[in-house]
Design a protein around this motif. Structure first.
Motif, PDB file in Angstrom:
ATOM      1  N   SER A   1       0.975  -1.178   0.021  1.00  0.00           N
ATOM      2  CA  SER A   1       0.160  -0.099   0.103  1.00  0.00           C
ATOM      3  C   SER A   1       0.880   1.126   0.036  1.00  0.00           C
ATOM      4  O   SER A   1       1.841   1.482   0.871  1.00  0.00           O
ATOM      5  N   LEU A   2       0.807   2.241  -1.056  1.00  0.00           N
ATOM      6  CA  LEU A   2       1.565   3.250  -1.207  1.00  0.00           C
ATOM      7  C   LEU A   2       0.502   4.581  -1.317  1.00  0.00           C
ATOM      8  O   LEU A   2      -0.464   4.364  -2.015  1.00  0.00           O
ATOM      9  N   ASN A   3       0.942   5.748  -0.835  1.00  0.00           N
ATOM     10  CA  ASN A   3       0.385   6.980  -1.471  1.00  0.00           C
ATOM     11  C   ASN A   3       1.312   7.905  -1.948  1.00  0.00           C
ATOM     12  O   ASN A   3       2.337   8.106  -1.531  1.00  0.00           O
ATOM     13  N   ILE A   4       0.902   8.554  -3.044  1.00  0.00           N
ATOM     14  CA  ILE A   4       1.812   9.496  -3.592  1.00  0.00           C
ATOM     15  C   ILE A   4       0.776  10.997  -3.428  1.00  0.00           C
ATOM     16  O   ILE A   4      -0.390  10.888  -4.122  1.00  0.00           O
ATOM     17  N   ALA A   5       1.243  12.049  -2.873  1.00  0.00           N
ATOM     18  CA  ALA A   5       0.568  13.305  -2.793  1.00  0.00           C
ATOM     19  C   ALA A   5       0.851  13.761  -4.091  1.00  0.00           C
ATOM     20  O   ALA A   5       1.983  13.949  -4.722  1.00  0.00           O
ATOM     21  N   PRO A   6       0.079  15.059  -4.279  1.00  0.00           N
ATOM     22  CA  PRO A   6       0.464  15.843  -5.559  1.00  0.00           C
ATOM     23  C   PRO A   6       1.655  16.501  -5.353  1.00  0.00           C
ATOM     24  O   PRO A   6       1.809  17.129  -4.279  1.00  0.00           O
ATOM     25  N   GLY A   7       2.573  16.445  -6.488  1.00  0.00           N
ATOM     26  CA  GLY A   7       3.916  17.211  -6.364  1.00  0.00           C
ATOM     27  C   GLY A   7       4.844  16.722  -5.736  1.00  0.00           C
ATOM     28  O   GLY A   7       6.015  17.156  -5.330  1.00  0.00           O
ATOM     29  N   GLN A   8       4.542  15.383  -4.955  1.00  0.00           N
ATOM     30  CA  GLN A   8       5.505  14.625  -4.066  1.00  0.00           C
ATOM     31  C   GLN A   8       6.453  13.743  -5.003  1.00  0.00           C
ATOM     32  O   GLN A   8       5.997  13.147  -6.128  1.00  0.00           O
ATOM     33  N   CYS A   9       7.589  13.503  -4.330  1.00  0.00           N
ATOM     34  CA  CYS A   9       8.315  12.291  -5.048  1.00  0.00           C
ATOM     35  C   CYS A   9       8.641  11.150  -3.964  1.00  0.00           C
ATOM     36  O   CYS A   9       9.028  11.348  -2.884  1.00  0.00           O
TER      37      CYS A   9
ATOM     38  N   GLU B   1      10.525  22.115 -27.960  1.00  0.00           N
ATOM     39  CA  GLU B   1      10.289  22.823 -26.717  1.00  0.00           C
ATOM     40  C   GLU B   1      10.830  21.913 -25.314  1.00  0.00           C
ATOM     41  O   GLU B   1      11.755  22.180 -24.662  1.00  0.00           O
ATOM     42  N   VAL B   2      10.337  20.665 -25.445  1.00  0.00           N
ATOM     43  CA  VAL B   2      10.720  19.867 -24.410  1.00  0.00           C
ATOM     44  C   VAL B   2      12.366  19.216 -24.576  1.00  0.00           C
ATOM     45  O   VAL B   2      12.879  19.140 -23.470  1.00  0.00           O
ATOM     46  N   LEU B   3      12.517  19.120 -25.753  1.00  0.00           N
ATOM     47  CA  LEU B   3      14.082  18.752 -25.769  1.00  0.00           C
ATOM     48  C   LEU B   3      15.044  19.962 -25.271  1.00  0.00           C
ATOM     49  O   LEU B   3      15.997  19.962 -24.838  1.00  0.00           O
ATOM     50  N   LYS B   4      14.470  21.182 -25.483  1.00  0.00           N
ATOM     51  CA  LYS B   4      15.317  22.235 -24.758  1.00  0.00           C
ATOM     52  C   LYS B   4      15.311  22.218 -23.414  1.00  0.00           C
ATOM     53  O   LYS B   4      16.109  22.226 -22.485  1.00  0.00           O
TER      54      LYS B   4
ATOM     55  N   PRO C   1       2.443  15.026 -17.929  1.00  0.00           N
ATOM     56  CA  PRO C   1       1.825  14.267 -17.307  1.00  0.00           C
ATOM     57  C   PRO C   1       1.723  14.699 -15.848  1.00  0.00           C
ATOM     58  O   PRO C   1       2.599  15.512 -15.251  1.00  0.00           O
ATOM     59  N   THR C   2       0.700  13.869 -14.878  1.00  0.00           N
ATOM     60  CA  THR C   2       0.665  14.473 -13.616  1.00  0.00           C
ATOM     61  C   THR C   2       1.470  13.457 -12.515  1.00  0.00           C
ATOM     62  O   THR C   2       2.049  13.868 -11.574  1.00  0.00           O
TER      63      THR C   2
ATOM     64  N   ASN D   1      15.100  16.517 -11.087  1.00  0.00           N
ATOM     65  CA  ASN D   1      14.856  17.680  -9.817  1.00  0.00           C
ATOM     66  C   ASN D   1      14.149  18.939 -10.401  1.00  0.00           C
ATOM     67  O   ASN D   1      12.959  19.186  -9.860  1.00  0.00           O
ATOM     68  N   LYS D   2      14.832  19.307 -11.325  1.00  0.00           N
ATOM     69  CA  LYS D   2      14.603  20.786 -11.649  1.00  0.00           C
ATOM     70  C   LYS D   2      13.053  20.651 -12.664  1.00  0.00           C
ATOM     71  O   LYS D   2      12.154  21.312 -12.169  1.00  0.00           O
ATOM     72  N   LEU D   3      12.877  19.708 -13.239  1.00  0.00           N
ATOM     73  CA  LEU D   3      11.639  19.203 -14.039  1.00  0.00           C
ATOM     74  C   LEU D   3      10.458  19.178 -13.038  1.00  0.00           C
ATOM     75  O   LEU D   3       9.439  19.705 -13.280  1.00  0.00           O
ATOM     76  N   LYS D   4      10.751  18.305 -12.106  1.00  0.00           N
ATOM     77  CA  LYS D   4       9.851  18.077 -11.017  1.00  0.00           C
ATOM     78  C   LYS D   4       9.148  19.446 -10.505  1.00  0.00           C
ATOM     79  O   LYS D   4       7.884  19.721 -10.467  1.00  0.00           O
ATOM     80  N   HIS D   5      10.350  20.379 -10.101  1.00  0.00           N
ATOM     81  CA  HIS D   5       9.630  21.663  -9.538  1.00  0.00           C
ATOM     82  C   HIS D   5       8.936  22.400 -10.526  1.00  0.00           C
ATOM     83  O   HIS D   5       7.967  23.197 -10.259  1.00  0.00           O
ATOM     84  N   GLU D   6       9.447  22.418 -11.943  1.00  0.00           N
ATOM     85  CA  GLU D   6       8.993  23.409 -12.984  1.00  0.00           C
ATOM     86  C   GLU D   6       7.487  22.871 -13.135  1.00  0.00           C
ATOM     87  O   GLU D   6       6.607  23.763 -13.138  1.00  0.00           O
ATOM     88  N   GLN D   7       7.268  21.461 -13.409  1.00  0.00           N
ATOM     89  CA  GLN D   7       6.157  21.211 -13.787  1.00  0.00           C
ATOM     90  C   GLN D   7       4.858  20.584 -12.597  1.00  0.00           C
ATOM     91  O   GLN D   7       4.056  20.127 -12.965  1.00  0.00           O
ATOM     92  N   ASN D   8       5.651  20.663 -11.438  1.00  0.00           N
ATOM     93  CA  ASN D   8       4.835  20.237 -10.257  1.00  0.00           C
ATOM     94  C   ASN D   8       4.051  18.749 -10.443  1.00  0.00           C
ATOM     95  O   ASN D   8       2.935  18.819 -10.067  1.00  0.00           O
ATOM     96  N   ALA D   9       4.866  18.020 -11.055  1.00  0.00           N
ATOM     97  CA  ALA D   9       4.434  16.701 -11.391  1.00  0.00           C
ATOM     98  C   ALA D   9       4.755  15.680 -10.160  1.00  0.00           C
ATOM     99  O   ALA D   9       5.781  16.129  -9.589  1.00  0.00           O
TER     100      ALA D   9
END
Lengths: 331, 314
Positions: A28-36, A140-143, A179-180, A204-212
């Protein structure tokens, strides 16, 4: 539902010589929005199959035998990923939940150009998107993933690029539909150390930018320390410990976690032999009725054989499956 | 690419030279000769000497070979010992018949083998997979002269049907031509289909196990795209190799099938040549078949570059 993803009592089985064998139980696992969420464990402990089960990508003869995975889908509302039918699942794959794999060298089709394979990810979800629009989105994404000489890269075939570049491209493909939830299945394992660091930094950078939200699977605690807020430690098909990253590193409760932390090499301990946990992970399918770690545990006692310890809260939001903390037995 | 093709065509020269020497010597080893065949019981030493002189068989072997091969280099394969007709135009005429048959057989094989092979890989270990594998086993193991004979008998006994005996070319009357070609094509295609089916199945299964297939699915690809665009295209290289080799063999004519269905192709020409010890016919036909075989293999190698960008010959 507050969480983005809630996995409840996931069980995965396989067929071996026509007999059902349990590979994963009581997860059993939970992932909150924006969490890693970091998932850590040795090879064969069930990390990857958990991830694959979420997208219904388990290879034959593996299958989910029970459990739920409630996902807060932006388009479909709250759905159970495990019981979703194929069409709905397809609309989630690559659009709401994207995946990055361990081997960038073999995760792209060798006979199509990078551009074709990137555009494909858009095509599957936006049937009427204009060619030009698709191209711009690829650029854009390749950048975003710091690919140099973008136009040249787009026209290349996978064998013409390096492992690090390919993994960046895989990440770009995963991000192309914003993606979320991003599932990263050992994304740095096949890369050499300097590239590993770059990829982690990028993620890490992308996680913060995209809030995924990210589900980060690895066998390397060092990587977990750099990426994850919450950590689940897997051992032989079970979660043996779950806590916030900080709590886990400073106050590991399970003997296995303790061993893992001890075996991280450190420059300060020059000359000392590297610590390793004695023994091996028991082969899947031999899920015993007592603590799975017993044979390798330095605290093991005869009384440990009385059953499978329950995953209990040993400190606030810190769960552990060991008789040293609680006498409760799993039924 | 152009350089590669030129290089490959140049390597043809030693190959064909070797084959020409081999076939020339083998013909000498077969007991009995053309003169015995022509004269029969009327043979006398004088008549034999006359015929040998006329056909050039009285000269030393080396001289005979040089005479023949120097003609071949100039595109003159000599004349038939029996009829005196030029060999090369006859080879070309018969090649077009054999090639048509080979092409039809390949089409039959593809129509049967590719869909069934894909089906069998996708539904691995299911009932349909098992059935397909049994069909493939039959295709591979039952010799085609047996199926050919059975088919002719079956058609005749069950439907009273006989395919036209006199050969009609496609240009003369396409329908009758296809009627003649249909059953031999089915027999040849059927036995080809067995191995193509197996290759399709195993090669596709191999590709489906690879990482990128899972990655394609994880992008949200519909199953049809995953299978046809990605898996099948990757799996097609060994299939192309196999089909190319079979095509190379069939193009040169199939002795047995052409004989059974009385189709005047290269195979039949070769057989007649062998029976009558008609050296120029046998030597010329074998050399031509070898050329076709090597040439088709070259084509296959070129096709590879269009399928897989990792293969390049520059």
């Amino acid at each position: 539902m507050q969480n983005l993803l809630e996995i409840k009592d996931l069980k995965i089985k396989t067929l071996r010589n026509k007999e059902e064998v349990m590979l994963l139980d009581k997860v059993s696992l939970n992932i909150a929005p924006g969490q890693c969420l970091g998932i850590v464990g040795e090879s064969g402990c069930g990390k990857s199959i958990t991830a694959n089960a979420l997208l219904k990508l388990l290879p034959y003869p593996l299958s989910v035998s029970s459990g739920k995975a409630m996902f807060n889908s932006p388009s479909l509302g709250t759905v159970d990923l495990l019981s979703l039918e194929e069409n709905a699942m397809r609309s989630i794959r690559g659009r709401e939940i994207a995946m990055i794999f361990q081997e960038p060298m073999t995760s792209l089709d060798p006979i199509f150009t990078i551009e074709r394979q990137m555009k494909e990810a858009l095509e599957f979800h936006h049937a009427h998107m204009h060619e030009k629009e698709k191209h711009d989105r690829c650029v854009e994404v390749l950048k975003q993933v710091n690919i140099p000489r973008i136009e040249q890269t787009l026209g290349s075939y996978p064998h013409q690029l390096s492992g690090g570049q390919l993994q960046r491209i895989m990440i770009a493909i995963a991000l192309i539909n914003t993606p979320t939830l991003l599932i990263a299945d050992e994304p740095t394992t096949a890369l050499d150390v300097t590239i590993q660091a770059q990829i982690l930094e990028l993620m890490n950078k992308l996680k913060h930018e995209q809030n995924a939200s990210v589900m980060f699977i690895t066998h390397d605690l060092g990587v977990i320390a750099e990426t994850s807020e919450q950590v689940a430690v897997f051992y032989s098909g079970h979660i043996v410990e779950e806590a916030s990253a900080e709590e886990l590193f400073y106050r590991p409760a399970h003997p296995y976690t303790e061993g893992l932390i001890k075996s991280i090499s450190s420059l300060n301990e020059k000359g000392n032999q590297l610590y390793s946990i004695p023994g091996n992970v028991p082969p899947g399918g031999e899920l015993k009725s007592y603590c799975h770690f017993l044979d390798r545990c330095k605290y093991a006692e005869d009384s440990c054989k009385r059953g499978l310890p329950k995953l209990v809260e040993v400190a606030p939001k810190h769960y552990c499956r060991c008789f040293r903390h609680s006498m409760e037995v799993e039924v | 690419m152009k350089n590669y093709i030129i290089r490959r065509l140049l390597t043809l020269i030693p190959v064909l030279f070797g084959i020409s020497v081999a076939i020339f010597l083998i013909m000498q080893l077969i007991p009995g000769d053309v003169v015995t065949g022509i004269l029969g019981i009327e043979e006398t030493p004088e008549l034999r000497a006359m015929w040998e002189k006329r056909l050039g068989l009285d000269k030393p072997l080396v001289v005979q070979y040089i005479n023949w091969i120097s003609g071949v280099v100039r595109g003159d394969f000599g004349e038939s010992f029996r009829t005196g007709a030029k060999v090369f135009p006859e080879i070309l005429a018969r090649f077009s018949i054999s090639a048509e048959l080979a092409l039809l057989a390949c089409i039959v094989a593809w129509i049967i083998a590719l869909p069934l092979g894909v089906l069998s890989a996708l539904k691995r270990n299911s009932i349909s997979d098992r059935i397909v594998r049994i069909i493939a086993l039959l295709g591979v193991s039952v010799p085609n002269f047996a199926t050919a004979t059975l088919l002719i008998l079956f058609l005749a006994l069950a439907f009273g049907y006989y395919s036209p005996i006199r050969y009609v070319s496609f240009l003369e009357n396409p329908l009758v031509n296809l009627e003649i070609m249909l059953f031999p094509a089915i027999v040849m295609g059927g036995s080809m289909a067995g191995s193509v089916m197996r290759m399709t199945r195993s090669s596709l299964l191999e590709v489906l196990r690879q990482d990128f297939i899972k990655a394609v699915r994880a992008k949200g690809a519909p199953e049809s795209v995953t299978i046809m665009r990605h898996a099948f295209k990757n799996a097609s290289i060994p299939i192309v190799t196999l089909v190319g080799m079979q095509m190379g063999i069939l193009m040169g004519g199939t002795v047995v099938i052409e004989q059974i269905f009385s189709i005047p192709g290269l195979g039949q020409y070769l057989l007649t040549g062998i029976f009558q010890r008609d050296y120029p016919i046998v030597q010329g036909t074998v050399l031509f078949m070898a050329f076709i075989y090597v040439f088709i293999n070259l084509l296959v190698d070129i096709i590879y570059t269009y399928i897989d960008p990792r293969i390049s010959y520059s």
